[in-house]
Design an enzyme around this catalytic site. Structure first.
Site, PDB file in Angstrom:
ATOM      1  N   HIS A  94     -32.893 -20.862  29.624  1.00  0.00           N
ATOM      2  CA  HIS A  94     -31.715 -20.110  30.081  1.00  0.00           C
ATOM      3  C   HIS A  94     -31.842 -20.086  31.553  1.00  0.00           C
ATOM      4  CE1 HIS A  94     -29.381 -16.108  31.020  1.00  0.00           C
ATOM      5  NE2 HIS A  94     -28.602 -16.966  30.677  1.00  0.00           N
ATOM      6  N   SER A  95     -30.703 -20.349  32.446  1.00  0.00           N
ATOM      7  CA  SER A  95     -30.651 -20.113  33.836  1.00  0.00           C
ATOM      8  C   SER A  95     -31.824 -20.547  34.606  1.00  0.00           C
ATOM      9  CB  SER A  95     -30.634 -18.522  34.068  1.00  0.00           C
ATOM     10  OG  SER A  95     -30.645 -18.290  35.269  1.00  0.00           O
ATOM     11  N   LEU A  96     -32.591 -19.979  35.394  1.00  0.00           N
ATOM     12  CA  LEU A  96     -33.834 -20.726  36.029  1.00  0.00           C
ATOM     13  C   LEU A  96     -34.881 -21.332  34.967  1.00  0.00           C
ATOM     14  CD1 LEU A  96     -35.523 -21.147  38.563  1.00  0.00           C
ATOM     15  CD2 LEU A  96     -36.332 -19.069  38.168  1.00  0.00           C
ATOM     16  N   SER A 103     -34.277 -23.052  32.395  1.00  0.00           N
ATOM     17  CA  SER A 103     -33.948 -24.523  32.170  1.00  0.00           C
ATOM     18  C   SER A 103     -34.249 -25.237  33.270  1.00  0.00           C
ATOM     19  CB  SER A 103     -32.214 -24.540  31.948  1.00  0.00           C
ATOM     20  OG  SER A 103     -31.473 -24.136  33.180  1.00  0.00           O
ATOM     21  N   ILE A 114     -29.308 -24.098  29.115  1.00  0.00           N
ATOM     22  CA  ILE A 114     -27.868 -23.242  29.004  1.00  0.00           C
ATOM     23  C   ILE A 114     -27.811 -22.293  30.315  1.00  0.00           C
ATOM     24  CG2 ILE A 114     -27.265 -21.158  27.638  1.00  0.00           C
ATOM     25  CD1 ILE A 114     -28.941 -22.010  25.326  1.00  0.00           C
TER      26      ILE A 114
END
Length: 662
Positions: free
Chosen positions: A450-452, A454, A479
């Site tokens: 998720h976010s960073l 990913s 994501i």
């Protein structure tokens, strides 16, 4: 799952309702309990100490109780010789374990609060078990009292014993019979007072305790079970605190906006937050506590986990619990998903999706404190962050310090390598521990970032020579990811391991996974597309839509597209031979070939369309943090995990309307 308190009541009846002729409780399985209201320790808070003893205790399942008691008896006999530490896996999917010598419950695969564990030998008036040390001493006296009753009738019966140490206000125990006793303070009235107590001529001045459980306790437990069922009937996920609620009560205050209706959630007592999690996140009364798992999903968080030091509401393990719960719920409701899983030969395919989801928390092991008052432990010669922070809009600055600075850290080579090393280590450690606890596991491993997180996973998968994983990756779900813009800035294209080297001025990164997915909400300001970095022409087409979940029909075949049109297919998984229409077109064969090397569906970018009027800054911030709470995301990931590989197929896409932001 809403009947689980009732199951506990039935189990109590089996254990304790039958009595022997002499009135003593029959020997049944010993019940075990763990506290849920007051943790013994909290993650990442070494200074925390409980302010009061625990008062709320939850029973373990019947199978857990049997295994715990067996391990306890074995340890009790051998501890003087070997002092072997005995750890017993417990609760749903064995996600927790009990340390028998320390009588502590803790998570198995992640850092979380620990809770006191007690054996249900002696119970107080609230039907809670007494503390382990107190119980052990009472049991020693109980054995002496019991032997005195069985001895010579002329011998004086021994029923009063003084503790070797005080337990709060209690200094001694008086046994009334084989099932009842009183915990007493010092007797100021001497022998006369004691005689009056024994004859019940004066009211008891201590606290009544019962060995086992009484019928009154069962009545109370049944009433409590009924209340719990009524409270839970609204649905499990509605009880789980959501990370997106943080936006509702924190962000408005930062910008001087009126608080939303959820603003009170930020004022929960810390222990209440943990209590809600441990009591509602897990189904711990399943007949088989450990499911057969064929798919292990490891989830890596992104920015903002430093907020967990200030707000225990920001709890990635809890967030992942919501995803796991949603997956199980959707699977139980979907005949289509069950049918996809049936062919693997599992006997419990109707209720077991065979997917396990675990959190990977890395931020707290990297260093670089964002706390304004903490000294710079890594570099004492440098000031802490607070010393260089301006006072203007201080709330916003501190919030950004806890969130946005994570991205700056990753852009600095020293911290980038440190972060990659830490995440790789956590991934391998969790995978190997799971293999150790599940020796029969030989299934597939999937990653969610998720976010960073990913971007971190993307770089790890592209740099396996330097950051080697102990497992192969089947599906990688990126994501809410900024990977696209980072790679654009780095002048890097995305390719497949199967691609031949090209003579080009740009560099290529090739993630080592079978299928790459880039999932995002169209209102998420952090997310960027990836497909144009694979093939330039994909910039003219919309991302594929993530299907909406329909409880009556599993993953619905109809989805509401951002433009307002209704599609008649599941986008991105088009059927061979389908004719395009209504602004749709087929991708050229060479483009499809490029994309299918990175994802069997022929698409990489998948989007969640916005709800109506989701255009303000609050909605945008919520869009970035709410992915794990979305049933549509859970259903999509589960469907793609269970789906079998497709052969060559046509990919139908929709031309992008450049006047829109989709």
């Amino acid at each position: 799952m809403y009947l689980r308190p009732l199951v506990r009541v039935v189990f109590v009846q089996k254990c304790f309702l039958s009595t022997a002729a002499g009135g003593s409780v029959s020997k049944g399985p010993t019940l075990w309990y763990h506290a849920s209201d007051v943790p013994l320790t909290k993650p990442y808070d070494s200074k925390y100490k409980p302010s009061k003893p625990a008062e709320k205790f939850v029973k373990f399942s019947a199978s857990d109780c049997r295994r715990l008691e067996g391990a306890f008896q074995k340890w009790s006999k051998s501890q003087k010789e070997t002092k072997e530490l005995t750890s017993v896996p417990v609760n749903e999917d064995f996600l927790f374990e009990v340390n028998i010598p320390k009588m502590v419950l803790k998570p198995t695969y992640w850092r979380g609060p620990t809770y006191e564990v007690r054996r249900g030998i002696w119970m107080n008036a609230n039907n809670n078990p007494l503390a382990y040390e107190l119980t052990a001493e009472i049991e020693r006296f109980y054995a002496k009292m019991d032997s005195s009753l069985e001895g010579d009738k002329e011998q004086e019966k021994q029923d009063l014993f003084r503790f070797t140490q005080p337990y709060g206000k209690h200094r001694m125990v008086l046994f009334v019979d084989k099932t009842t006793a009183y915990l007493l303070p010092d007797l100021k009235g001497g022998e006369l007072q004691l005689k009056l107590l024994r004859t019940n001529l004066i009211p008891p001045m201590g606290d009544k305790i019962t060995r086992g459980s009484s019928s009154n306790h069962l009545t109370d437990a049944a009433a409590s079970a009924k209340r719990t069922i009524e409270n839970e009937i609204q649905g499990t996920t509605k009880q789980l605190g959501k990370l997106s609620d943080l936006i509702s009560w924190e962000l408005p205050s930062v910008f001087g906006m009126p608080d939303s209706k959820d603003s009170t959630k930020g004022n929960d007592d810390d222990s209440d937050v943990f209590k809600r999690e441990i009591e509602t996140d897990y189904d711990n009364d399943a007949t088989t506590p450990q499911r057969d798992v064929k798919h292990l999903v490891l989830c890596v968080h992104g920015i903002g986990q430093n907020l967990g030091k200030k707000y225990e509401y920001v709890n990635f393990a809890h967030t992942v619990n919501i995803l796991r719960t949603n997956m199980k719920k959707l699977y139980m409701e979907s005949g289509k998903l069950q049918k996809m899983n049936r062919g693997d030969g599992s006997s419990d395919w109707r209720e077991n999706c065979n997917v396990q989801v675990l959190p990977i928390s890395w931020r707290h092991t990297v260093g670089f404190q964002t706390d304004a008052t903490q000294p710079n432990k890594e570099n004492p010669e440098l000031p802490p962050l607070g010393d260089i922070t301006l006072n203007g809009v201080l709330g916003l600055r501190r919030l950004l310090g806890d969130i946005a600075l994570d991205i700056l850290l990753y852009g600095e080579p020293y911290y980038r390598k440190r972060i990659l090393d830490e995440v790789k280590k956590h991934l391998n450690d969790t995978y190997n521990l799971f293999k150790e606890r599940n020796p029969g596991f030989g299934g597939e491993v999937h990653l969610i970032g998720h976010s960073l997180g990913s971007l971190i996973l993307f770089d790890i998968l592209c740099e396996q020579d330097d950051f080697k994983l102990d497992f192969d990756v089947k599906n990688f779900y990126s994501i809410g990811s900024p990977t696209g813009v980072f790679k654009l800035i780095q002048r890097t294209k995305i390719g497949s391991k199967q691609d031949e080297p090209e003579e080009t001025s740009t560099s290529f990164q090739k993630p080592k996974c079978e299928n790459l997915y880039n999932l995002f909400h169209v209102c998420d300001p952090i997310s960027y597309r990836m497909e144009p970095l694979v093939e330039l022409s994909m910039a003219q087409y919309q991302a594929a839509n993530i299907s909406h979940w329909s409880a009556g029909d599993g993953i619905a075949s109809r989805v509401l597209e951002f433009g307002g049109s209704i599609l008649k297919d599941i986008p991105g998984t088009a059927i061979k031979g389908q004719k395009p229409g209504n602004g749709k077109t087929m991708l050229p064969v060479d483009v499809v070939e490029k994309l299918t090397k990175l994802n069997r569906t022929g698409r990489i970018d998948y989007m969640l369309p916005p709800g109506f009027l989701e255009v303000d800054i609050i909605a945008a911030a919520k869009a970035h943090v709410s992915y794990f709470e979305e049933p549509d995301i859970a259903g999509f990931i589960l469907k793609e995990i269970l789906a079998k590989n497709h052969g060559n197929h046509d990919v139908i896409v929709t031309k992008l309307n450049r006047s829109s932001d989709a």
